[in-house]
Every structure is written in structure tokens, then in C-alpha cells.
Design a protein around this motif. Structure first.
Motif, mmCIF file in Angstrom:
data_model
loop_
_atom_site.group_PDB
_atom_site.id
_atom_site.type_symbol
_atom_site.label_atom_id
_atom_site.label_comp_id
_atom_site.label_asym_id
_atom_site.label_seq_id
_atom_site.Cartn_x
_atom_site.Cartn_y
_atom_site.Cartn_z
ATOM 1 N N THR A 33 0.837 -1.195 0.000
ATOM 2 C CA THR A 33 0.000 0.000 0.000
ATOM 3 C C THR A 33 0.873 1.246 0.000
ATOM 4 N N THR A 34 1.905 1.255 0.849
ATOM 5 C CA THR A 34 2.759 2.433 0.953
ATOM 6 C C THR A 34 3.485 2.691 -0.359
ATOM 7 N N THR A 35 3.987 1.635 -0.977
ATOM 8 C CA THR A 35 4.669 1.812 -2.263
ATOM 9 C C THR A 35 3.719 2.432 -3.272
ATOM 10 N N PHE A 36 2.510 1.892 -3.317
ATOM 11 C CA PHE A 36 1.536 2.424 -4.268
ATOM 12 C C PHE A 36 1.266 3.906 -4.005
ATOM 13 N N VAL A 37 1.050 4.256 -2.740
ATOM 14 C CA VAL A 37 0.746 5.647 -2.402
ATOM 15 C C VAL A 37 1.919 6.554 -2.756
ATOM 16 N N LEU A 38 3.137 6.116 -2.410
ATOM 17 C CA LEU A 38 4.317 6.943 -2.690
ATOM 18 C C LEU A 38 4.462 7.193 -4.184
ATOM 19 N N ILE A 39 4.363 6.135 -4.966
ATOM 20 C CA ILE A 39 4.589 6.286 -6.407
ATOM 21 C C ILE A 39 3.465 7.096 -7.057
ATOM 22 N N SER A 40 2.220 6.808 -6.692
ATOM 23 C CA SER A 40 1.135 7.530 -7.366
ATOM 24 C C SER A 40 1.152 9.011 -6.977
ATOM 25 N N THR A 41 1.544 9.335 -5.751
ATOM 26 C CA THR A 41 1.630 10.750 -5.375
ATOM 27 C C THR A 41 2.793 11.427 -6.099
ATOM 28 N N THR A 42 3.879 10.692 -6.299
ATOM 29 C CA THR A 42 5.014 11.258 -7.034
ATOM 30 C C THR A 42 4.606 11.593 -8.468
ATOM 31 N N ILE A 43 3.867 10.670 -9.093
ATOM 32 C CA ILE A 43 3.449 10.928 -10.476
ATOM 33 C C ILE A 43 2.475 12.111 -10.524
ATOM 34 N N LEU A 44 1.593 12.199 -9.541
ATOM 35 C CA LEU A 44 0.690 13.352 -9.490
ATOM 36 C C LEU A 44 1.482 14.652 -9.358
ATOM 37 N N ALA A 45 2.574 14.605 -8.603
ATOM 38 C CA ALA A 45 3.401 15.807 -8.430
ATOM 39 C C ALA A 45 4.013 16.234 -9.759
ATOM 40 N N LEU A 46 4.345 15.260 -10.603
ATOM 41 C CA LEU A 46 4.911 15.601 -11.906
ATOM 42 C C LEU A 46 3.856 16.189 -12.841
ATOM 43 N N ARG A 47 2.593 15.879 -12.563
ATOM 44 C CA ARG A 47 1.514 16.343 -13.444
ATOM 45 C C ARG A 47 0.938 17.685 -13.009
ATOM 46 N N LEU A 48 1.561 18.297 -12.020
ATOM 47 C CA LEU A 48 1.073 19.543 -11.424
ATOM 48 C C LEU A 48 0.732 20.606 -12.474
ATOM 49 N N PHE A 49 -0.510 21.061 -12.502
ATOM 50 C CA PHE A 49 -0.879 22.119 -13.441
ATOM 51 C C PHE A 49 -2.017 23.016 -12.941
ATOM 52 N N ASP A 50 -3.182 22.420 -12.639
ATOM 53 C CA ASP A 50 -4.397 23.203 -12.379
ATOM 54 C C ASP A 50 -4.181 24.330 -11.366
ATOM 55 N N GLN A 51 -3.666 23.961 -10.182
ATOM 56 C CA GLN A 51 -3.537 24.967 -9.126
ATOM 57 C C GLN A 51 -2.526 26.046 -9.509
ATOM 58 N N ILE A 52 -1.474 25.648 -10.249
ATOM 59 C CA ILE A 52 -0.459 26.609 -10.677
ATOM 60 C C ILE A 52 -1.070 27.615 -11.656
ATOM 61 N N LYS A 53 -1.806 27.093 -12.629
ATOM 62 C CA LYS A 53 -2.396 27.956 -13.662
ATOM 63 C C LYS A 53 -3.325 28.989 -13.015
ATOM 64 N N ILE A 54 -4.131 28.540 -12.047
ATOM 65 C CA ILE A 54 -5.101 29.444 -11.438
ATOM 66 C C ILE A 54 -4.437 30.421 -10.462
ATOM 67 N N MET A 55 -3.528 29.928 -9.627
ATOM 68 C CA MET A 55 -3.059 30.745 -8.509
ATOM 69 C C MET A 55 -1.888 31.655 -8.862
ATOM 70 N N THR A 56 -0.926 31.166 -9.645
ATOM 71 C CA THR A 56 0.273 31.971 -9.887
ATOM 72 C C THR A 56 0.682 32.028 -11.353
#
Lengths: 296, 298
Positions: A217-240
Motif C-alpha cells: 500500500t505504501t509503495t503504491f501511495v508513494l509512487i502515485s503521489t510522485t506521479i501526481l506531483a509531476l503532473r502539477l498544473f491546475d492549481q499553478i495555472k489558477i493561482m500563480t
């Protein structure tokens, strides 16, 4: 009975699999393959000029593109800070929610609500709270007994990215909590009972039973959160929108700016390919870790 | 005796700590949402700005729906400051667009993805294994890794500014196919054999036997798909120009970018986009929880 298919059965198979396969090929596999091809051309979104094959030029340019590396660095900084904090928080929340306390489901519902809220809405609400006269500044004033100096979080190049990180943790922790909760509920109760008889205290149970049992479970959570971090866009576009001074610039924002705003499809395809290779590398690491686990 | 009493005391202490932590976390996760709703209910923009940083922001002086539907008693109800979100922009249109796009995608997705999974799970034919591992491999590709070529593709098809550009590419999804596949593969063979002997067609078996047994997975996939589509921002930002096909997230961003910002109206917009989903979530909670858990199984 052999697996020879009658004509009728063949038709049935096609009826079931063709619509899905066509859609996948057309809108996923085709654009995926096209990104490799386009990355070697000077293709633009709208252009009267003929497309030319330009070899590795896009890649050569990409490796000299400071903005791309600024974005990549920011993505990794984001992952390095957000992933551990969010994972630990989510695990802690899952453990509290897993206790047999009355009304615990109501709390679980509350923690999950930010995840159900769209990122665009979340970004707008937090922008309001990050205002110099806003809630967060006043809260900091209160807990430091007035020693806090007011900051305009999103317009300050030191504070903008941490501010977005905090918000992202707030939004995402509930999702990870539920995944940990599912993992916790699969640990056989008998392990804990045996440990109790052996006189183990809570800490020992946590380190020697809970954590090892949650490895997958931990491996899955770590990896999927890492990939989400690489996909960062929505909040950046709106906020800054990447600012101030590119302090919140990300790879996907660069992709959007190059491919959409500047309409350089060829160059953006090169970014796409590099981005995909990074995601692929991380996914392979995940598979390797999980396979190791299964063999043990 | 004394030992028992101290044990009891430890238990009570445990409980108190437990509830304390639970409450603290609940405050952390709920205050921005409560803040959003309470600000949206405050009709006085000056009051909102004046106390935006204090606890009093959570208790508006007057509560009204002015930010939503406007102030019909005002001298000039057509003036922007007397109008609510619904009056000052095409909010109904944006809401319709989002609901329409999301329901088409999710419904068509349920059908197409479950059919493909059924075909792969219930038939044996040449190339079946290759297809299954191919679909598993496709799960790795994030949307961002196809966004730009896809933009170029739909532009060549002449699909920019339309509904189909926001629906058709997002119907088939390898992850949802995989979730269905894992579910269908567990059915016993006897299930369809009996039906086949009775002369039922394969489609009938799928529709009348398999799908009714698949309610848990259907609701899980529907919820995951819904959440993804409802908040989808990057794609509609690139493929919609005018208001005609604009969905809520892009409309929210456009409205948010207009100065001077009217925070009451912005929060009313945000609330209208969020509250229906939250209500749906509270009603269907069990299914939501299951859908998230299923997304962790890989």
C-alpha cells in the motif's frame, strides 16, 4: 472442448471489443505514437507552411531550455516535500479513523470532502485565504502572538510554492487516507493478538506489524503521489501562472505554454516524450519494488 | 481492583486523545469549505473584505442569496453589483455544458469499457493475452503525455469548440477497462453456459446476466470517471474558446481572472459547483469509499 470459435462467436467477440479498441487506438495510442513523430518536426498548430523534418533539433533546444529545467526542478522539489508529508499524514489519519470510536465515519466523511472538491474551486478558495489580510496571515499572527510579518503568499517568490504545497496536501490527503484504510483493514487481527500475548507495546506493534504489512500500500501511495506531483498544473495555472519569477513554474505549464499558447506542437511533443520517459521510469521502479515483495 | 481501574482510565484517556485528534483534523479539512459557503452567503462585499481574516468571516452579518440570484428589490436590478452569479453571466449554460459532457462521457464509458472487458474476460481467442497486457501497459500513460498531439489531431478533425471534443476521446479508459476485467474474470463459467444452452445471445448474457451482477464495480467506475471529468481543466482550457461549449472549471477560471474581484460572487460560483457534488458524495458515500479502494488495487 477446444477454443475454436464458431463464426457466430467470432462476431460476438468483435462486437464486444471493437468499440473500445477503436476509441483507445484513435485517441490514446495514435496521439501517443504521434508525439514521437511530431517531436522530430517543426509542426505548428496552425500554419500555412509545410511541416519539415528537423531531426533532433527540438531535443537539443530542450536541453538548453532553462525554463524546462526550472519546471522539472520545481516538480521534483514539490514531490520531495509533498509526498512524504502527505503520506505520513494520510497514514496517521487512517490509523485514527480505524479506531473503534463512535461516530468515526462522520469524521472520515469530513476528511474526504476536499478530495471531492474540484481543484479549480480549491485553488480559488485558498487564493482568498492567502490574501495579505486573509485568514492564513491572521492565523499565523495569532499563533505567534503577533510576531508574524504579513506576507502576500502568492506574490512572494519564497512563499508561493510552499503555499501551493500546503493546499495540495490538504486536498489530496483524504484520498490516500482511504487507500491506507483499506490496507489497514486487511491486516489479520490475529497478528496483533499474538503480539499482545508476547507483551509488545503499541510502538512495537506499529513498527513490526503495521508498517511491514502495509508495504505494498505504501509503495503504491508513494509512487502515485510522485506521479501526481509531476503532473502539477491546475492549481499553478489558477493561482500563480508559474510566477513570481518562475518560482512555481512546472513541466506541464511549460508544455501548455509551448504547445498551446505558442502553438509549437513539434517542440511541445519533445517535452511530452521526455515527460513520459520520466513517468515510465518511476512506474518501472514501482513494479520492481512490488515484484520483489511478491517473491519474498 | 486497582489495576482494573487504571486500565479503564487508560482506555478513557485513549478515547479522549482519539476524539481530540479527530476533531482537530476535521477542523483542518473543513474550514476552507465552510469559509467558502459562509462568504458566498454574505451579500455585503465590503463586509466580506473587512473581516476576511477574522473568525467573524464565518458568520456573515446578513445571510442572503444575493450573490447567487441577485437582489430583485434593488433600485436597478440589472446593475452588475446588484446581480448574482446566475444573472451576471451565462451560469446556466456552463452548468448545462458540464452536466451534459460528464453524463455522456460516464454513461458511454460504462458501456464501452465494460463491453471490452467482458469480451476479454469471457472469451478465449488468439491474441487475448496480448490485448490484456497492452491495456495494462496503457494505464501508465498520463493524459498530459498525449495532450498536445491530441490537440493537433482534434484540430485537424475540425473538432475545436464542440461537445464531442470533450466527450469522445475520454470514453474509453484503460484503467476502468482493467477494473471491469478483474471483476468479470471471477465469474464462474457455468454462468454463461446455462444461458447459452437456453439459446441466449452473448449480448443478452452481458446485458441481462453480467451487468446486473456488476453493480458494485459499475458504481465505482462511474464515480471515479465522474470526479475526473467534472474537474477536468487542462483539456477544455485548450479546446474551448467561446462560451457555448465552456464547462464550469474553465468558466470559473475566466470569472476569477476578472478584476476587480467580487469575492462574494466568486464564492457563490464555487459553492454551486461544489455543493451538488458534496451532497451526492454524502448520499453515495459507501460507493465512493469502495471506488477509491479499488483504485488502490493494481
Amino acid at each position: 472442448m477446444a477454443y475454436a470459435l464458431s463464426k457466430k462467436k467470432k462476431r460476438a467477440v468483435l462486437l464486444f471489443i471493437l468499440p473500445g479498441l477503436c476509441l483507445l487506438s484513435m485517441f490514446m495510442i495514435l496521439p501517443f505514437l504521434m508525439s514521437f513523430g511530431l517531436s522530430f518536426t517543426n509542426q505548428r498548430l496552425l500554419s500555412r507552411y509545410a511541416t519539415e523534418f528537423i531531426g533532433w533539433s527540438n531535443y537539443e533546444r530542450l536541453f538548453r531550455d532553462d525554463l524546462f529545467f526550472t519546471g522539472l526542478k520545481n516538480n521534483f522539489v514539490f514531490a520531495l516535500i509533498v509526498v512524504p508529508i502527505q503520506t505520513v499524514l494520510a497514514l496517521g489519519m487512517a490509523m485514527v479513523v480505524n479506531k473503534h470510536l463512535k461516530g468515526v465515519k462522520i469524521f472520515r466523511t469530513a476528511y474526504f470532502m476536499p478530495t471531492v472538491t474540484t481543484m479549480v474551486v480549491v485553488s480559488v478558495v485558498w487564493t482568498f485565504m492567502y490574501n495579505p489580510q486573509g485568514l492564513i496571515n491572521n492565523f499565523m499572527q495569532a499563533i505567534t502572538f503577533g510576531n508574524w510579518e504579513t506576507v502576500d503568499f502568492l506574490k512572494n517568490s519564497q512563499w508561493a510554492f510552499p503555499a501551493i504545497m500546503l493546499m495540495s496536501i490538504w486536498q489530496g490527503a483524504g484520498f490516500q487516507m482511504l487507500i491506507f484504510l483499506a490496507g489497514l483493514q486487511e491486516i489479520p487481527e490475529i497478528l496483533y493478538e499474538a503480539a499482545t500475548i508476547d507483551g509488545a507495546n503499541k510502538w512495537r506493534k506499529f513498527w513490526n506489524i503495521t508498517l511491514p504489512q502495509l508495504r505494498n500500500t505504501t509503495t503504491f501511495v508513494l509512487i502515485s503521489t510522485t506521479i501526481l506531483a509531476l503532473r502539477l498544473f491546475d492549481q499553478i495555472k489558477i493561482m500563480t501562472n508559474g510566477g513570481p519569477n518562475d518560482s512555481t513554474y512546472t513541466v506541464i505549464l511549460h508544455l501548455y505554454n509551448s504547445g498551446f499558447s505558442k502553438q509549437r506542437v513539434g517542440y511541445a511533443s519533445a517535452i511530452t516524450v521526455v515527460f513520459f520517459l520520466i513517468v515510465l521510469a518511476i512506474s518501472i521502479v514501482q513494479r520492481l519494488i512490488l515484484r520483489e515483495e511478491r517473491e519474498v | 481492583m486497582a489495576q482494573q481501574r487504571s486500565l479503564k482510565r487508560v482506555k478513557i484517556f485513549d478515547k479522549v486523545i482519539g476524539y481530540f485528534l479527530l476533531t482537530l483534523l476535521a477542523l483542518f479539512f473543513l474550514f476552507p469549505l465552510v469559509y467558502m459557503v459562509s462568504t458566498s452567503l454574505n451579500p455585503d462585499e465590503r463586509d466580506i473584505v473587512n473581516k476576511m481574516g477574522s473568525v467573524m468571516a464565518f458568520v456573515p452579518k446578513n445571510i442572503s442569496l444575493k450573490n447567487y440570484i441577485g437582489d430583485p428589490d434593488a433600485e436597478d436590478p440589472t446593475k452588475t453589483e446588484n446581480q448574482g452569479v446566475i444573472g451576471r453571466m451565462n451560469f446556466g449554460r456552463f452548468m448545462f455544458n458540464s452536466v451534459f459532457i460528464v453524463s455522456c462521457t460516464v454513461l458511454a464509458g460504462l458501456l464501452v469499457n465494460s463491453m471490452l472487458a467482458f469480451g476479454l474476460a469471457r472469451f478465449s481467442f488468439k491474441g487475448r493475452e496480448v490485448l490484456v497486457s497492452g491495456i495494462v501497459a496503457l494505464m501508465i500513460i498520463p493524459f498530459e503525455a498525449i495532450a498536445i498531439p491530441l490537440l493537433w489531431l482534434v484540430n485537424n478533425l475540425g473538432w475545436l469548440d464542440s461537445y464531442q471534443v470533450q466527450i469522445i476521446p475520454f470514453i474509453a479508459n484503460p484503467f476502468y477497462i482493467f477494473l471491469f476485467y478483474q471483476f468479470f474474470i471471477q465469474f464462474p463459467k457455468a454462468l454463461e453456459e446455462a444461458a447459452l444452452i437456453d439459446g441466449a445471445s452473448w449480448f443478452k448474457i452481458y446485458w441481462k446476466v453480467a451487468l446486473p451482477l456488476s453493480k458494485p464495480i459499475l458504481s465505482s467506475v462511474a464515480i471515479l470517471h465522474f470526479l475526473m471529468q467534472w474537474g477536468f481543466f487542462l483539456w477544455p482550457l485548450m479546446v474551448t474558446r467561446g462560451e457555448e461549449y465552456r464547462p464550469l472549471p474553465v468558466a470559473m477560471q475566466q470569472f476569477f481572472g476578472q478584476y476587480p474581484r467580487d469575492w462574494g460572487d466568486i464564492m457563490a460560483f464555487a459553492s454551486m459547483m461544489t455543493i451538488p457534488v458534496l451532497v451526492l458524495f454524502v448520499i453515495l458515500q459507501r460507493h465512493f469509499v469502495n471506488s477509491v479502494k479499488s483504485s488502490g488495487i493494481k
